[in-house]
Design an enzyme around this catalytic site. Structure first.
Site, PDB file in Angstrom:
ATOM      1  N   VAL A  83       0.832  -1.202   0.000  1.00 19.19           N
ATOM      2  CA  VAL A  83       0.000   0.000   0.000  1.00 19.19           C
ATOM      3  C   VAL A  83       0.869   1.255   0.000  1.00 19.19           C
ATOM      4  CG1 VAL A  83      -1.638   1.354   1.367  1.00 19.19           C
ATOM      5  CG2 VAL A  83      -1.985  -1.102   1.078  1.00 19.19           C
ATOM      6  N   TRP A  87       2.650   1.562  -3.361  1.00 22.23           N
ATOM      7  CA  TRP A  87       1.667   1.873  -4.405  1.00 22.23           C
ATOM      8  C   TRP A  87       1.319   3.356  -4.389  1.00 22.23           C
ATOM      9  CZ3 TRP A  87      -3.454   3.619  -3.974  1.00 22.23           C
ATOM     10  CH2 TRP A  87      -4.208   3.557  -5.149  1.00 22.23           C
ATOM     11  N   HIS A  88       1.243   3.945  -3.186  1.00 24.78           N
ATOM     12  CA  HIS A  88       0.937   5.366  -3.086  1.00 24.78           C
ATOM     13  C   HIS A  88       2.095   6.222  -3.587  1.00 24.78           C
ATOM     14  CE1 HIS A  88      -2.485   4.345  -0.393  1.00 24.78           C
ATOM     15  NE2 HIS A  88      -2.944   5.508  -0.774  1.00 24.78           N
ATOM     16  N   ASP A  89       3.301   5.878  -3.161  1.00 17.46           N
ATOM     17  CA  ASP A  89       4.455   6.716  -3.511  1.00 17.46           C
ATOM     18  C   ASP A  89       5.722   5.957  -3.159  1.00 17.46           C
ATOM     19  OD1 ASP A  89       6.059   8.793  -4.269  1.00 17.46           O
ATOM     20  OD2 ASP A  89       5.712  10.010  -2.482  1.00 17.46           O
TER      21      ASP A  89
END
Length: 581
Positions: free
Chosen positions: A462, A465-467
């Protein structure tokens, strides 16, 4: 005895499995009273929960009268502190004044220094026109297609050519020639699915390919044609109205994986059987289609579906196709009610940004001289703004989809300040993403059989995936760490053994206080202050008796808030509502 123990404690303290899919659905009645404040999720209704015995309401007890006094005293102060800090007469105001823009509420300036919300706010009129054009053309296409449709065909599959055509046109308008890059990635991903089909190579190749593409476009900001060959450099000239296509590719990647994995399971005949009737929203993702429905046109219509393409919410391919094959009933009353919720949330965010300049204060670090209470309120209201700035776009795009006849999952079930359970918080925050992770990562990796390993792996994914940054990685690991105390507490103090004890609710509230503090710490690091800013805040809180006294007072207030949240969930349970968050 066991049944009595379970129903006399706060709803969300009852045994639950982390990331478990929601309970089976039945036609739900509408929430009443206080329960109407939370957005309605049909799958949250459980006749078993309603039929169980529940403790009498505590809303009018002397205990809750004390809580009301605390609320009526503390909440206005929580609003007053950031409002006072945002006054032009405050000594720190000149440090961030340049970040403010002209506003529209009573001559106040507005803090739109957050680039993500500023982009949505600026583009909202264009998005409204795009949505209107889509809905208008969709209706026109439906009328034009009537003569050639079979009288016995009740599906909306006839819309697929329209969806593919409109999506492709929208893609080129948004991204210019970069739309070619998106279509190329989509084609390769589709080729992987079709060539590997039901073999174990399918999920491996899918995850490797999509992961490498996500990493590559993040590192190279989406690539330019000129990096391939100078002859192609003229193609970079047409960038479209939204040239940063790689920003929204994170969402697109989830749909690519969903299609390939759903097709993989369909080839292997894994999933629930199709009973031939209407299916609730929790069943649709788990019922595979015949393999012929996993076609390229259906794939493009799903991946590039206009209402959800830019920011979601996320739907699985199976769910999307079932809603086309067997359209669900979306009443005008519910859609208009959701429109009112969206407008209320938008106006709330605008009011907060006009009267509390906490984002600009945070970005410029203009908090020198602030007390511990003032620093914590800057952090708290920044978290509220993070919640609102995500809630508003997600509800806009979901509303667009509802008007178009497709019902995607609701992303934000509860207000950020109405959460006390770490596990429950992640079920309610970006819910469609949570459901996606449950289906495609958590369950395939073993779920509760390898809980610690899967939780750490899930939140590492997670975060990345965000940054691709250390700040988000630190956030992911902190969240994984902070989930563990709740899991341990549920094991050591199980409801089946202690749920009927009079002290259980109060011990649960103490645990809720610790859980809230940990959640706020992790999210402040990940999305607001970063590690350095959080160190400064903790230093200011713990470096003086004033800060420690404020922390103890804040914990007492959070204890009261937890008790009210417990009772609110009991009120829902009396109506058969079990949102599990």
């Amino acid at each position: 005895m066991l049944g009595d123990a379970v129903v006399t404690m706060p709803t969300d303290l009852r045994p639950n499995e982390a990331f478990e899919l929601d309970s089976p659905e039945q036609p739900p009645p509408k929430p009443k009273g206080l329960a109407r404040l939370t957005v309605d999720i049909p799958s949250s209704y459980s006749p078993q929960v309603k039929a169980a015995s529940h403790p009498p309401p505590r809303w009018r007890t002397p205990e809750f009268v004390v809580y009301y006094v605390v609320f009526c005293t503390v909440v206005p102060v929580m609003v007053w502190i950031p409002y006072r800090l945002s006054s032009p007469s405050h000594p720190n105001y000149p440090f961030y004044e340049r970040w403010l823009s002209p506003g529209w509420i009573f001559g106040r300036k507005v803090d739109v220094s957050d680039a993500q919300y500023r982009s949505f706010r600026t583009g909202l009129p264009s998005l409204f026109l795009l949505a209107s054009a889509f809905l208008g053309l969709q209706q026109f296409y439906g009328i034009a297609a009537r003569p050639i449709r079979s009288l016995t065909d009740r599906s909306n599959l006839y819309q697929v050519p329209f969806l593919v055509g409109f999506s492709t046109l929208m893609l080129f308008i948004l991204h210019g020639t970069s739309a070619v890059k998106v279509l190329l990635i989509l084609s390769i991903n589709y080729a992987i699915a079709k060539s590997a089909a039901g073999s174990k190579a399918n999920p491996v190749l899918t995850w490797v390919f999509d992961g490498l593409v996500l990493f590559a476009i993040e590192r190279h900001s989406g690539f330019r044609f000129s990096t391939i060959h100078s002859v192609l450099s003229p193609l970079d000239a047409w960038e479209g109205v939204y040239p940063r296509w790689y920003i929204s590719f994170n969402i697109t990647m989830l749909r690519l994986i969903s299609f390939n994995m759903d097709y993989y399971w369909a080839c292997r005949r894994v999933g629930l059987p199709d009973t031939g009737g209407a299916m609730p929203d929790k069943q649709r993702p788990r019922v595979p289609h015949i393999v012929e429905f996993y076609s390229f046109l259906h794939y493009i219509a799903y991946v590039l579906y206009p209402p959800l393409y830019i920011a979601g919410p996320i739907m699985t391919f199976n769910d999307f196709m079932w809603q086309l094959r067997r359209p669900i009933s979306i009443s005008a009353q519910s859609t208009l009610g959701y429109s009112a919720r969206f407008l209320a949330c938008l106006l709330t965010l605008e009011a907060v940004l006009h009267y509390m300049y906490v984002v600009a204060i945070k970005d410029t670090k203009a908090w020198v001289g602030y007390s511990a209470a003032e620093l914590c309120m800057v952090g708290f209201w920044n978290l509220i703004i993070v919640w609102l700035k995500l809630l508003v776009p997600w509800r806009f795009f979901r509303l667009w989809s509802l008007f178009a006849g497709i019902d995607p999952p609701e992303n934000m079930v509860r207000c950020m300040a109405n959460n006390y359970s770490t596990l429950g918080f992640w079920r309610a925050w970006h819910r469609s993403y949570n459901l996606w992770i449950t289906r495609y990562i958590y369950i395939p990796l073993g779920g509760t059989q390898n809980r610690v390993f899967t939780v750490v792996l899930v939140f590492t994914f997670v975060a990345l995936w965000h940054d691709l940054s250390f700040r988000l990685l630190a956030w992911g690991w902190l969240v994984s760490l902070f989930i563990m105390p709740e899991i341990v507490a549920r094991y050591l103090v199980p409801a089946s053994k202690y749920g009927d004890k009079p002290w259980y609710r109060h011990v649960g509230a103490v645990g809720a206080v610790l859980s809230i503090l940990m959640m706020m710490t992790a999210n402040l690091i990940g999305f607001v202050l970063g590690t350095d800013g959080m160190k400064y805040m903790l230093h200011q809180v713990f470096d003086s008796w004033e800060g420690i006294r404020f922390l103890l007072f804040a914990c007492a207030c959070l204890f009261v808030a937890a008790q009210v949240m417990f009772e609110y969930r009991e009120e829902e349970a009396r109506q058969g509502i079990s949102r599990r968050c």
